[in-house]
Motif scaffolding. Sequence first.
Motif, PDB file in Angstrom:
ATOM      1  N   ARG A  48       0.830  -1.210   0.000  1.00 24.28           N
ATOM      2  CA  ARG A  48       0.000   0.000   0.000  1.00 24.28           C
ATOM      3  C   ARG A  48       0.862   1.255   0.000  1.00 24.28           C
ATOM      4  NH1 ARG A  48      -3.281  -2.870   3.684  1.00 24.28           N
ATOM      5  NH2 ARG A  48      -2.352  -1.749   5.456  1.00 24.28           N
ATOM      6  N   TRP A  49       1.972   1.198   0.686  1.00 26.62           N
ATOM      7  CA  TRP A  49       2.876   2.344   0.752  1.00 26.62           C
ATOM      8  C   TRP A  49       3.848   2.374  -0.424  1.00 26.62           C
ATOM      9  CZ3 TRP A  49       3.898   6.413   4.286  1.00 26.62           C
ATOM     10  CH2 TRP A  49       2.936   6.555   5.293  1.00 26.62           C
ATOM     11  N   GLN A  50       3.706   1.445  -1.351  1.00 26.57           N
ATOM     12  CA  GLN A  50       4.539   1.367  -2.560  1.00 26.57           C
ATOM     13  C   GLN A  50       6.036   1.295  -2.222  1.00 26.57           C
ATOM     14  OE1 GLN A  50       2.521   4.886  -4.614  1.00 26.57           O
ATOM     15  NE2 GLN A  50       2.625   3.430  -6.304  1.00 26.57           N
ATOM     16  N   GLY A  96       3.032   8.480  -8.272  1.00 26.45           N
ATOM     17  CA  GLY A  96       2.984   7.126  -8.811  1.00 26.45           C
ATOM     18  C   GLY A  96       4.274   6.354  -8.670  1.00 26.45           C
ATOM     19  N   ASP A  97       5.328   6.992  -8.189  1.00 29.44           N
ATOM     20  CA  ASP A  97       6.618   6.319  -8.088  1.00 29.44           C
ATOM     21  C   ASP A  97       6.678   5.410  -6.866  1.00 29.44           C
ATOM     22  OD1 ASP A  97       7.637   7.605 -10.325  1.00 29.44           O
ATOM     23  OD2 ASP A  97       8.339   9.317  -9.158  1.00 29.44           O
ATOM     24  N   ALA A  98       7.342   4.285  -7.037  1.00 34.72           N
ATOM     25  CA  ALA A  98       7.604   3.419  -5.889  1.00 34.72           C
ATOM     26  C   ALA A  98       8.667   4.058  -5.009  1.00 34.72           C
ATOM     27  CB  ALA A  98       8.067   2.046  -6.365  1.00 34.72           C
ATOM     28  N   ARG A  99       8.631   3.735  -3.743  1.00 31.90           N
ATOM     29  CA  ARG A  99       9.644   4.233  -2.807  1.00 31.90           C
ATOM     30  C   ARG A  99      10.780   3.221  -2.726  1.00 31.90           C
ATOM     31  NH1 ARG A  99       7.593   8.410   0.451  1.00 31.90           N
ATOM     32  NH2 ARG A  99       5.323   8.606   0.417  1.00 31.90           N
ATOM     33  N   ASP A 100      11.996   3.718  -2.850  1.00 36.34           N
ATOM     34  CA  ASP A 100      13.176   2.865  -2.751  1.00 36.34           C
ATOM     35  C   ASP A 100      14.008   3.242  -1.538  1.00 36.34           C
ATOM     36  OD1 ASP A 100      13.144   0.995  -4.934  1.00 36.34           O
ATOM     37  OD2 ASP A 100      13.377   2.706  -6.283  1.00 36.34           O
TER      38      ASP A 100
END
Length: 257
Positions: A48-50, A96-100
């Motif tokens: 959910r938090w990507q 829309g970006d995933a978190r890394d």
Amino acid sequence: MSIAPNAAQVDSPSYRLAALDKDFLLGDSMRGVRFLLEYAKAEEALRRWQIRSTIVVFGSARIREDGPGRHAFWYEQARRFGRIASERGGALRVGGDARDNVIATGGGPGIMEAANRGAIEAGAPSIGFNITLPTEQQPNAYSTPDLTFRFHYFAMRKMHLAMRANALVVLPGGFGTLDELFEILTLQQTGKAPLIPTVLIDEDYWRSVIKFESLIEHGMVNPTDADLFCFADDAEEAWTKLAARGVGRCKEEGLSP
């Protein structure tokens, strides 16, 4: 007061809905189901938090910001690293970006608290994978509430710590820290997990408690196994070494986390 003729049947534990039967769910036969639940609950929240990848920070729960000896230094380096990695690694990405490279810790006090604290000071989320212990370990006040989990099984907690890790940063610690460090190194050594940069902060401490060269001299590990980790004096050097290995460049250069 009349008693329904089927009262014994209705009141029987066997009549309870399985999903609502606590005695059944906590029984030996459901251990595998409980293990699966611990995997799925955290997994859903992380999705959910990507959160695509993490940087795991290990270290002693006994270290305090105002502690004796080098405790204050170690605490400050964990705090600084949490902030540096969060600002430069991709944890702040939104939309829309995933978190890394989101900071992930064991969720407790000491070094774990410091790393989570640094992340929140950067305005980034961070993860706390806490564990239920006989002497209750409470979550620190800095991990993101939605990303603060509690596990019963050490094995599932370790799996979540490892499965998204882009890198591992380890500060001084005791039995628990050594257990976590050597488990990750063993997984990499045996090819059961991909190679990830592993940095040990404060070389003097680590060489004083572990004779790495002796392991090689006695043939317990291969000389090349020493390449599985490196040392750094402080948080900035730790980040520099991770960045040199590509940590923080996943989106820009199309690298897999």
